[in-house]
Design an enzyme around this catalytic site. Structure first.
Site, PDB file in Angstrom:
ATOM      1  N   ASN A   1     -11.642  -4.106   2.889  1.00  0.00           N
ATOM      2  CA  ASN A   1     -10.297  -4.187   3.444  1.00  0.00           C
ATOM      3  C   ASN A   1      -9.963  -5.587   3.956  1.00  0.00           C
ATOM      4  OD1 ASN A   1      -9.824  -1.566   2.780  1.00  0.00           O
ATOM      5  ND2 ASN A   1      -9.864  -0.763   4.849  1.00  0.00           N
TER       6      ASN A   1
ATOM      7  N   ARG B   1      -0.723  10.256  19.949  1.00  0.00           N
ATOM      8  CA  ARG B   1      -1.709  11.297  20.241  1.00  0.00           C
ATOM      9  C   ARG B   1      -1.825  11.512  21.744  1.00  0.00           C
ATOM     10  NH1 ARG B   1      -6.161   9.244  15.776  1.00  0.00           N
ATOM     11  NH2 ARG B   1      -5.622  10.741  14.139  1.00  0.00           N
TER      12      ARG B   1
ATOM     13  N   ASP C   1      -2.668   6.006  18.467  1.00  0.00           N
ATOM     14  CA  ASP C   1      -3.329   6.397  19.713  1.00  0.00           C
ATOM     15  C   ASP C   1      -2.311   6.763  20.780  1.00  0.00           C
ATOM     16  OD1 ASP C   1      -5.843   5.705  18.549  1.00  0.00           O
ATOM     17  OD2 ASP C   1      -5.402   3.602  18.972  1.00  0.00           O
TER      18      ASP C   1
ATOM     19  N   ALA D   1       1.729   3.406  -2.218  1.00  0.00           N
ATOM     20  CA  ALA D   1       1.429   4.597  -3.014  1.00  0.00           C
ATOM     21  C   ALA D   1       0.410   5.505  -2.351  1.00  0.00           C
ATOM     22  CB  ALA D   1       0.934   4.192  -4.404  1.00  0.00           C
TER      23      ALA D   1
ATOM     24  N   HIS E   1      -8.284  -0.255  18.565  1.00  0.00           N
ATOM     25  CA  HIS E   1      -8.039   0.962  17.780  1.00  0.00           C
ATOM     26  C   HIS E   1      -9.327   1.405  17.089  1.00  0.00           C
ATOM     27  CE1 HIS E   1      -5.936   3.963  15.461  1.00  0.00           C
ATOM     28  NE2 HIS E   1      -6.216   3.376  14.312  1.00  0.00           N
TER      29      HIS E   1
ATOM     30  N   ARG F   1     -16.127   2.616  10.803  1.00  0.00           N
ATOM     31  CA  ARG F   1     -15.083   1.660  10.447  1.00  0.00           C
ATOM     32  C   ARG F   1     -15.652   0.341   9.926  1.00  0.00           C
ATOM     33  NH1 ARG F   1     -12.252   4.671  14.245  1.00  0.00           N
ATOM     34  NH2 ARG F   1     -10.050   4.980  13.770  1.00  0.00           N
TER      35      ARG F   1
ATOM     36  N   GLY G   1       1.306   5.205   3.112  1.00  0.00           N
ATOM     37  CA  GLY G   1       2.389   4.403   2.538  1.00  0.00           C
ATOM     38  C   GLY G   1       3.559   5.225   2.057  1.00  0.00           C
TER      39      GLY G   1
ATOM     40  N   GLY H   1       0.835  -1.192   0.000  1.00  0.00           N
ATOM     41  CA  GLY H   1       0.000   0.000   0.000  1.00  0.00           C
ATOM     42  C   GLY H   1       0.869   1.242   0.000  1.00  0.00           C
TER      43      GLY H   1
END
Length: 329
Positions: free
Chosen positions: A94, A153, A150, A9, A177, A87, A13, A7
């Site tokens: 995915n 942050r 997380d 690009a 997450h 999500r 990534g 991934g």
């Protein structure tokens, strides 16, 4: 040692590849793969940076070449989400991406450490685990869900709240997450005590930080840069462990060591074979205990969904995948 980014690009990534090219030790190899045909050019672009890290980009049918000889595989491939998109909306598409990439990794570099950034992490890691298990090469100590965003942050927001220099505060974040499954352990921030109100406000800020970024970008992007920085920090920790550095400790979402759920994020020691010891996160306040108990049904459901995608694929056959969305991390 060889690191492969799948991934490569995308926004995350490209950024994490740049950090790896600039910061990996001399002599390392960096392979980039994406279905986007621009990926070999990204490799050429990065190769012009004067560091002794060899980099090459791959696309199309060259995934096995990118993975060959890899010690660490970083997966940030897949689609992302836009404002208002949950999500779970990302899940089917995915999950298929993770299934296929991990299946190839299981065949080409089965002993690699697999670090999954793709959301929803809580479900993607169980997908990967079941694929590796079916292939007969599953090693729980080498499969990680990267929850480091997380952590960074939490460390940033807490340091600002305490008026401390950035990078001087460590905060463990346990659970998963997504939303309420993100639980910063504020009571374990060394040398400081927060009121219940202060701790609750900081926790909400950390849990909602992805939404904050997407809103600030007016729906046209997500936390690609902070996620790349978090990804680099965790990958670097894995590499340091593989190189037999002592006392490398970070939080990650793994199977093993938790009484709460099959997969759970908490601090662990990293070493030559991946993680080798999950560490206690310490005593919790009553409020933290309540938050932990409240999150567990959601976390367990998200884990079960990932398991079922591989073990009970018929459950997902009639659910259309959504493509082309941009996710908030």
């Amino acid at each position: 040692m060889k690191i492969t980014v799948l991934g490569a690009a995308g926004g995350i990534g490209q950024s994490v590849s740049l950090l790896l090219k600039m910061k990996l030790p001399a002599g390392f190899k960096l392979a980039l793969y994406d279905i986007a045909p621009v990926t070999p050019g990204i490799g050429v672009d990065l190769s012009h940076i004067p560091t002794d890290v060899a980099v090459k980009g791959f696309t199309g049918n060259d995934l096995p070449l990118a993975l060959e000889g890899s010690n660490v595989v970083v997966i940030c491939a897949g689609i992302a989400r836009k404002p208002g998109m949950h999500r779970s909306d990302l899940f089917k598409f995915n999950a298929g991406v993770i299934r296929d990439l991990i299946a190839t990794g299981a065949a080409i570099c089965p002993n690699a450490c697999f670090c999954i950034i793709t959301n929803p992490v809580n479900s993607m890691v169980p997908v990967a685990a079941e694929v590796l298990k079916k292939a007969g090469v599953y090693n729980p100590q080498k499969l990680f869900g990267v929850t480091m965003l997380d952590v960074i942050r939490a460390e940033t927001f807490v340091a600002k709240f305490l008026d401390r220099a950035a990078g001087t505060i460590r905060v463990n974040v346990i659970g998963g997450h997504s939303g309420q499954t993100i639980l910063p352990v504020m009571s374990q921030v060394g040398g400081f005590e927060f009121t219940d109100e202060e701790a609750a406000a900081l926790v909400r800020h950390i849990q909602d930080a992805g939404t904050e970024v997407v809103d600030a970008k007016a729906g046209n992007g997500s936390a690609t840069l902070a996620m790349a920085a978090a990804g680099y920090r965790f990958i670097n920790a894995v590499v340091r462990g593989l190189m037999d550095e002592e006392n490398v400790i970070e939080c990650a979402y793994v199977e093993g060591g938790s009484q709460h759920s099959r997969f759970f994020s908490q601090p662990m020691r990293l070493g030559k074979e991946g993680w080798y010891k999950v560490l206690p996160y310490g005593p919790l306040t009553q409020a933290e205990k309540a938050s932990l108990e409240a999150m567990l049904p959601t976390l367990r459901d998200e884990i079960r969904m990932g398991e079922d995608f591989i073990l009970k694929p018929e459950l997902f056959q009639d659910q259309p995948a959504e493509a082309g969305k941009a996710e908030k991390k």
